[in-house]
Motif scaffolding. Structure first.
Motif, PDB file in Angstrom:
ATOM      1  N   GLN A   8       0.832  -1.206   0.000  1.00  0.00           N
ATOM      2  CA  GLN A   8       0.000   0.000   0.000  1.00  0.00           C
ATOM      3  C   GLN A   8       0.865   1.254   0.000  1.00  0.00           C
ATOM      4  O   GLN A   8       0.572   2.216  -0.714  1.00  0.00           O
ATOM      5  N   GLU A   9       1.937   1.225   0.766  1.00  0.00           N
ATOM      6  CA  GLU A   9       2.863   2.362   0.810  1.00  0.00           C
ATOM      7  C   GLU A   9       3.504   2.605  -0.564  1.00  0.00           C
ATOM      8  O   GLU A   9       3.597   3.737  -1.031  1.00  0.00           O
ATOM      9  N   ARG A  11       2.381   1.717  -3.562  1.00  0.00           N
ATOM     10  CA  ARG A  11       1.409   2.158  -4.568  1.00  0.00           C
ATOM     11  C   ARG A  11       0.894   3.570  -4.297  1.00  0.00           C
ATOM     12  O   ARG A  11       0.371   4.213  -5.206  1.00  0.00           O
ATOM     13  N   ALA A  12       1.061   4.050  -3.068  1.00  0.00           N
ATOM     14  CA  ALA A  12       0.605   5.404  -2.728  1.00  0.00           C
ATOM     15  C   ALA A  12       1.653   6.471  -3.039  1.00  0.00           C
ATOM     16  O   ALA A  12       1.325   7.658  -3.088  1.00  0.00           O
ATOM     17  N   ARG A  13       2.875   6.067  -3.278  1.00  0.00           N
ATOM     18  CA  ARG A  13       3.934   7.050  -3.520  1.00  0.00           C
ATOM     19  C   ARG A  13       3.662   7.827  -4.806  1.00  0.00           C
ATOM     20  O   ARG A  13       3.181   7.272  -5.793  1.00  0.00           O
ATOM     21  N   THR A  14       3.977   9.101  -4.763  1.00  0.00           N
ATOM     22  CA  THR A  14       3.795   9.952  -5.944  1.00  0.00           C
ATOM     23  C   THR A  14       5.120  10.409  -6.524  1.00  0.00           C
ATOM     24  O   THR A  14       5.156  10.936  -7.627  1.00  0.00           O
ATOM     25  N   HIS A  17       6.864   5.801  -9.633  1.00  0.00           N
ATOM     26  CA  HIS A  17       5.794   4.847  -9.947  1.00  0.00           C
ATOM     27  C   HIS A  17       6.338   3.430  -9.880  1.00  0.00           C
ATOM     28  O   HIS A  17       7.330   3.113 -10.526  1.00  0.00           O
ATOM     29  N   LYS A 107      -6.135   2.948 -11.779  1.00  0.00           N
ATOM     30  CA  LYS A 107      -5.284   2.863 -10.589  1.00  0.00           C
ATOM     31  C   LYS A 107      -5.953   2.059  -9.487  1.00  0.00           C
ATOM     32  O   LYS A 107      -5.321   1.215  -8.849  1.00  0.00           O
ATOM     33  N   GLU A 108      -7.225   2.307  -9.276  1.00  0.00           N
ATOM     34  CA  GLU A 108      -7.968   1.568  -8.249  1.00  0.00           C
ATOM     35  C   GLU A 108      -7.973   0.069  -8.564  1.00  0.00           C
ATOM     36  O   GLU A 108      -7.769  -0.769  -7.679  1.00  0.00           O
ATOM     37  N   ASP A 111      -4.283  -1.288  -8.146  1.00  0.00           N
ATOM     38  CA  ASP A 111      -3.958  -1.337  -6.719  1.00  0.00           C
ATOM     39  C   ASP A 111      -4.653  -2.533  -6.068  1.00  0.00           C
ATOM     40  O   ASP A 111      -4.045  -3.270  -5.287  1.00  0.00           O
TER      41      ASP A 111
END
Length: 122
Positions: A8-9, A11-14, A17, A107-108, A111
């Motif tokens: 989760q961490e 995939r949340a990074r901006t 990628h 993305k959803e 993820d």
């Protein structure tokens, strides 16, 4: 931190990628005896279904993890069948089309597959 929390961490990074395959591999890098950088490099060309809509990167990453952790081929086959049974497809392009048709943002969708496969590996 659990494997799911790690995925989760990632995939949340901006700032960077992680494709679907990389997110699975980096999550299990330590257990495979790889650095995160090595795991990231290994999965670089397996996102978006091997960059051509073929087998989902989450699935290829999971199969690599099982291979690196010396699981028997039967367990890899079982994981692949479970994924196929759950989604009716294993190819990225077909999975994305199904999610698009259902109104699920890319993305959803991706993820969700990463998190599901990471949990299957645990």
């Amino acid at each position: 931190m659990t494997h799911l929390e790690k995925a989760q961490e990632l995939r949340a990074r901006t700032d960077v990628h992680f494709n679907c395959c990389q997110a699975v591999l980096v999550t299990f890098a330590e257990e495979m005896g790889l650095t995160e950088e090595q795991a990231c490099a290994l999965g670089a060309n397996f996102g978006s279904g091997m960059r051509c809509g073929s087998v989902c990167g989450t699935l290829t990453g999971a199969l690599m993890v099982l291979g690196m952790k010396d699981y028997p081929p039967e367990q890899a086959d079982a994981l692949r069948r479970k994924f196929l049974d759950g989604h009716g497809e294993i190819n990225c392009a077909a999975l994305l089309k199904k999610s698009h048709d259902a109104g699920i943002p890319r993305k959803e969708h991706c993820d969700g597959l990463v998190f599901e496969v990471v949990q299957m590996l645990e």
